[in-house]
Design an enzyme around this catalytic site. Sequence first.
Site, mmCIF file in Angstrom:
data_model
loop_
_atom_site.group_PDB
_atom_site.id
_atom_site.type_symbol
_atom_site.label_atom_id
_atom_site.label_comp_id
_atom_site.label_asym_id
_atom_site.label_seq_id
_atom_site.Cartn_x
_atom_site.Cartn_y
_atom_site.Cartn_z
ATOM 1 N N GLY A 309 31.479 39.942 33.193
ATOM 2 C CA GLY A 309 30.503 39.961 34.267
ATOM 3 C C GLY A 309 30.668 38.834 35.260
ATOM 4 O O GLY A 309 31.671 38.129 35.303
ATOM 5 N N GLU A 313 36.388 38.952 43.343
ATOM 6 C CA GLU A 313 37.451 39.794 43.869
ATOM 7 C C GLU A 313 38.593 39.972 42.879
ATOM 8 O O GLU A 313 39.293 40.987 42.905
ATOM 9 C CB GLU A 313 37.971 39.206 45.188
ATOM 10 C CG GLU A 313 39.105 39.984 45.834
ATOM 11 C CD GLU A 313 38.774 41.449 46.116
ATOM 12 O OE1 GLU A 313 39.706 42.279 46.100
ATOM 13 O OE2 GLU A 313 37.582 41.758 46.351
ATOM 14 N N HIS A 315 38.244 40.479 39.647
ATOM 15 C CA HIS A 315 37.848 41.653 38.875
ATOM 16 C C HIS A 315 37.983 42.925 39.719
ATOM 17 O O HIS A 315 38.444 43.964 39.241
ATOM 18 C CB HIS A 315 36.391 41.526 38.410
ATOM 19 C CG HIS A 315 36.119 40.355 37.511
ATOM 20 N ND1 HIS A 315 35.521 39.208 37.967
ATOM 21 C CD2 HIS A 315 36.366 40.166 36.192
ATOM 22 C CE1 HIS A 315 35.389 38.360 36.963
ATOM 23 N NE2 HIS A 315 35.900 38.907 35.875
ATOM 24 N N GLY A 429 43.882 40.241 33.756
ATOM 25 C CA GLY A 429 44.327 39.435 34.883
ATOM 26 C C GLY A 429 45.323 38.362 34.478
ATOM 27 O O GLY A 429 45.221 37.782 33.389
ATOM 28 N N VAL A 458 44.092 36.520 41.720
ATOM 29 C CA VAL A 458 43.527 36.598 43.065
ATOM 30 C C VAL A 458 42.955 35.230 43.407
ATOM 31 O O VAL A 458 42.263 34.611 42.590
ATOM 32 C CB VAL A 458 42.439 37.678 43.155
ATOM 33 C CG1 VAL A 458 41.803 37.703 44.534
ATOM 34 C CG2 VAL A 458 43.039 39.039 42.826
ATOM 35 N N SER A 467 37.352 32.506 39.849
ATOM 36 C CA SER A 467 36.828 32.422 38.488
ATOM 37 C C SER A 467 35.317 32.461 38.547
ATOM 38 O O SER A 467 34.704 31.922 39.481
ATOM 39 C CB SER A 467 37.284 31.122 37.818
ATOM 40 O OG SER A 467 36.579 30.893 36.607
#
Length: 576
Positions: A309, A313, A315, A429, A458, A467
Site C-alpha cells: 500500500g 508511481e 507501484h 520492482g 521508478v 518509496s
Amino acid sequence: MRELERNRDAEASSALHRLAVIGDGRTGGSVTHAARAAGLDVHVGRRGTSAATASLAEVALLCVPDRSIASACAELAEADPLPAYVGHVSGAAGLDVLAAARRRGAETFTLHPLQTIPTPDTDLAGAPAAVSGSSPAARDVAAALARRLGMVPFDVPEEHRAAYHAAAVLASNFLVTLEESATELLTRAGVADARAVLAPLVLRSAANWAEAGSAALTGPIARGDEDTVRAHLAAVRALAPKLEPTYTALAERTRAIAERGAAPSSQDWTTGGTPVNAPQVIRTREELRRALEPARRSGRRIGLVPTMGFLHEGHASLLRAARAGCDVVVMSLFVNPTQFGPNEDLAAYPRDEAADLAMAAATGVDVVYAPDAAHVYPAGYATSVEVGGELTQVLCGDPRRRGSAHFRGVTTVVAKLLNAVGPDVAFFGQKDAQQAIVIRRMVRDLDFPVEVVVGPTVREPDGLAMSSRNVYLEPDERVRARALNQALSAVADAARAGETDTSRALALGHKILTDAGIDPEYLEARDADDLTLAARFGDRPVLVAVAARVGRARLIDNVVVESPQPGAGAAAEVAR
C-alpha cells in the site's frame, strides 16, 4: 451489441500486421517500443524516407510535430502502395491535416495518447487514448491500434477536438503551472526544497480526486472559512503579488464547485463509452478463489502485483505492466507484519487505502485482495517459508541489519499470496533487488508455476528512488537523500569508464555519501545473480546496492552494472 463490437474489433485488428511509424522522437519511439512489444511488424521512417517506409505497411502513423503533420502527410501520400489507413498522434490537430492521404484513397484517423511522454521509451500501457476516424472502419482501426499498444481508447467528436485538447492542457500542463506557483510562494515563505514538501500533498490530492471527483474538495473555501481566504490573499499580496490574480480566479472557481456538490464516484465514470470501474475489493482467500475461478477455468492469464500500500508511481508502473500483459490483474494490499523487526516501523508504516484503491482503479486493476493480518496469520500459525544460504544473510539480511528473518517474512507472505491467487505472472520492482532475487529462488526451488517479472526502479526527477517511506523525510533530509542515487551513479560511471576494481569504484560512492552526511548501512558490489561479493567489474552483471537511514526513513537503492568492456569503448549498461 457486444458481439458486434467484438467482430468490428477483430476486423480492425486484421489490418494491424505491418505498421509504419513516421518520426523517431519521444512519441514515435514510445509507439515503436509498444508496437514491437505487441508483436507488430514495425517500420520506422522520417522526413525524406516516409513514402518508402509507408509503402511497407497497411497502417501509417505520423508521430511528428503538429506544424509538420500536413507536409509530412503530403510526402507520405506519394507511397506506392499507399497504406489503407493513415493517422497522426496529435491532440490538437484534426483529420483535415491528413487530406493529402485522404485524396489518394486512404482512410484517416487520429490517436492521441492522453499522457505525458518525457522519453522515447515511455510506457504507454494503461494510458487513455483519444481516437477518431474519417469512417467507422478508420475509427475502429485507431481503437484497435490503441489497444494493441496497451492503451484504453475513447472517442472524441471531431468538432470538439479543441475543447478536448484544452481539457488535457488544464489537467496536465496547467497543473504543473499551478504547482510551480505554489512552490514559488512556499519558497518565498522561507521553506527549503518546497517541491519536495508539496509533492506528497499533490499526489494524494490527485489520487483522492481520481476516486471521488469533486467530493475530494477540502480546504477553507469548501468549509466556508472566508476569514482564512482573506488571510491567504493578504499573504500572497505581500510575498508574491503576481500570484494574487491566480489565487482569486481559482478561489472563485472553487466556490462554484463546492456549491455544486459532490460529483459521481469513480465507480461508474466512463471514458468514451468504455467503463473504467473501481476494482472488486476482496478480504478473504476463499472469496478470492471463487472470484478468480471463472478466469482460471477459461484459461485467462492472471497477473499479481503484491504491495504493502501507500502506492506511488513505482507501484503504478508495475500495475500498468500487469494490465498490458494479463487478462486479469490482482493487486494485493497488505502490510505484512512478519517482515518487520521489533524496532521497525510497522505501527507507523504509512497507510491510505482510499488513495490506493483510486490508483488501482486508474491503472485498470480488476481485483484488490486486502486481507487483515488475522486472516493471513490465524491463531496457531506456525509455518514459514525460508530461502537459506547467502542470499538472505547479506545486504539487508545481514544480522547487523534487518537480518534473515526479514526475508523469511517476505517469502512466507509471497508464498501465501501465490497460493491464494494462483497467478500466471507476479510483478516485483527492481528497487527491492535482493527481495526479487530471493523470490526468484523460492519460486524456482519450490516449483511454483509462476513467471516472475521484475520492473525497473521508478525515480523522482532528482533521481531519488520512489518509496512509500519517502514521506518520512523532512525537507532537508529529502535533499540529502539524493546522495544515494548520486553515489550509485558514481560507481556505475567509474565502471563505464573502464574501472574494473569494485573497491576503488565504491570508494567514490562512499565519498559522496560522507559529503552528504550519510553513514550507510552498506554500499556493496555483489554478483547480480547469487549475491556473492564481486571484486571486479567485467565478468558478470554486478549489483551495486546501498542502504542508509536518513532521518526516520530507511532507504534502499541499487544499480545493476552489466559486463563492461574496458578499453573497447563499450559503455556499461546501467539498469536503474
